[in-house]
Enzyme design. Sequence first.
Site, short mmCIF file in Angstrom:
data_model
loop_
_atom_site.label_atom_id
_atom_site.label_comp_id
_atom_site.label_asym_id
_atom_site.label_seq_id
_atom_site.Cartn_x
_atom_site.Cartn_y
_atom_site.Cartn_z
CG ASN A 1 -0.22 -0.11 2.50
OD1 ASN A 1 0.43 0.83 2.92
ND2 ASN A 1 -0.29 -1.27 3.15
CE LYS B 1 -10.70 0.67 11.33
NZ LYS B 1 -10.00 1.24 10.18
N1 CTP Z 1 -3.70 -3.14 12.30
C1 CTP Z 1 -2.93 -4.19 12.74
N2 CTP Z 1 -2.94 -5.38 12.09
C2 CTP Z 1 -3.74 -5.56 11.01
C3 CTP Z 1 -4.52 -4.49 10.55
C4 CTP Z 1 -4.48 -3.29 11.19
O1 CTP Z 1 -2.20 -4.02 13.73
N3 CTP Z 1 -3.71 -6.73 10.41
C5 CTP Z 1 -3.68 -1.88 13.04
C6 CTP Z 1 -3.12 -0.66 12.32
O2 CTP Z 1 -1.74 -0.51 12.59
C7 CTP Z 1 -3.94 0.47 12.91
C8 CTP Z 1 -5.27 -0.18 13.23
O3 CTP Z 1 -5.03 -1.56 13.32
O4 CTP Z 1 -3.41 0.94 14.12
C9 CTP Z 1 -6.34 0.08 12.21
O5 CTP Z 1 -5.89 -0.18 10.92
P1 CTP Z 1 -6.84 0.11 9.67
O6 CTP Z 1 -6.12 -0.27 8.43
O7 CTP Z 1 -7.40 1.49 9.79
O8 CTP Z 1 -8.06 -0.81 9.94
P2 CTP Z 1 -8.32 -2.33 9.74
O9 CTP Z 1 -8.27 -3.00 11.06
O10 CTP Z 1 -7.45 -2.89 8.67
O11 CTP Z 1 -9.84 -2.28 9.29
P3 CTP Z 1 -10.47 -1.80 7.88
O12 CTP Z 1 -9.49 -2.19 6.80
O13 CTP Z 1 -11.73 -2.52 7.83
O14 CTP Z 1 -10.69 -0.32 7.98
#
Ligand code: CTP
Length: 395
Positions: free
Chosen positions: A206, A336
């Site tokens: 990403n 979240k």
């Molecule tokens: N995060 C994590 N491990 C994952 C996914 C996310 O530790 N596998 C953590 C990120 O570092 C951040 C938080 O969770 O602090 C939220 O990440 P985000 O990408 O906003 O959300 P997701 O949990 O991936 O949910 P979505 O994609 O549905 O928004």
Amino acid sequence: MKKKVLLGICGGIAAYKSCELVRLLKKSGYQVNVVMTRAAADFVSPTTFQALSGEPVLLDTHDGSGGNGMAHINLSRQADVMLIAPASANTLAKIAHGMADNLLTTLVAARSCPLAVAPAMNVQMWNNPANQRNLALLQQDQIKILGPAVGEQACGEVGSGRMLEAAELADLLCDVWVPSVLAGKRGLITTGATFEAIDPVRGITNISSGQMGMALARACRAAGANVSLVYGQIQTMLAPGLAYTEQAVSADAMLAAVQRLILEQDVFISVAAVADYKVKNRSEQKLKKLAGQTVPTIELTENADILATVASQPNAPFCVGFAAESEHVLEYARAKRKKKGVPLLVANDVSQAMGKATNQVILLDDEQETILPQMSKDDTATAIVARLAQLLAQQ
Ligand code: CTP
């Protein structure tokens, strides 16, 4: 008004790096006044520093450059911070014992501003017990020791004692003004983008640059924390002065690194943009595009949620999460924070933040939701650390 740095330079080959340091400090808007020991002038000419700083360079107590003949008092009165780079073992020893036998050491003795030193010496001199005793004395006197780095030395030996690079010193110098709200705390930060391999040369990633996590690492370090950083793919320089750094590119590798380090931490800040899915049918060999072959299908399987895993552990450190959203930012962020069980969540609109130098975030915790203005990632990080420190103090 411009902040004034009084830069002391001792005799040592690392004095050449201080030319770049003066340039960087000037570029950052500081006024730089250079004071050199006689030995320093054997390595780099005072004229060089005069040209770079745009200020007269002072060499010794009685060179008469100060209007009233009291350069040691005038300069130390005006300075906001004093930095000695390179700092030789000899000058460090003199400062540790309060000696004032040249302009540089006299300025140190007569100052009222904070002092930081960047040692530069041979590895044997660095390890010499007398030098180590002196460093302990300097630390007791609230003098910041910046570095040294480990590496190849001018004398051909390898080890500790190399002066930090100019850019690292310019970065660390700012810490001198930051209140130590995280002193004694240990923090682990993840940052950057993960990379999930499809085959040996391709993958899913990403656009996260790692800048926000790096800014937080700097802000936590500046606030006095012992910072460990686990990073994926980043497009930014590693911050200097961190206790531990490790690259972990896939979500699985990042989880393993975090789990290994987490037990010792007081705080966990999860900034990394972790891929939610990894490739199930990863190919060991490079996928070939063969004539007549159907388009390959990439099967995905879910990655563990690193933040949620840490936050749900018994005795979890204080967890800070990020929420990268492209719509309904506040609503999704609230959900979240609950779902991941984190006391502090930083929400941002991805279109305003990812890969950019500035950020505009909302801080959500049990007590309040704070909308911060659009500002640099460094300023955003400072504001996050301030709130984090308040919440930690309430625990
Ligand atoms: N995060 C994590 N491990 C994952 C996914 C996310 O530790 N596998 C953590 C990120 O570092 C951040 C938080 O969770 O602090 C939220 O990440 P985000 O990408 O906003 O959300 P997701 O949990 O991936 O949910 P979505 O994609 O549905 O928004």
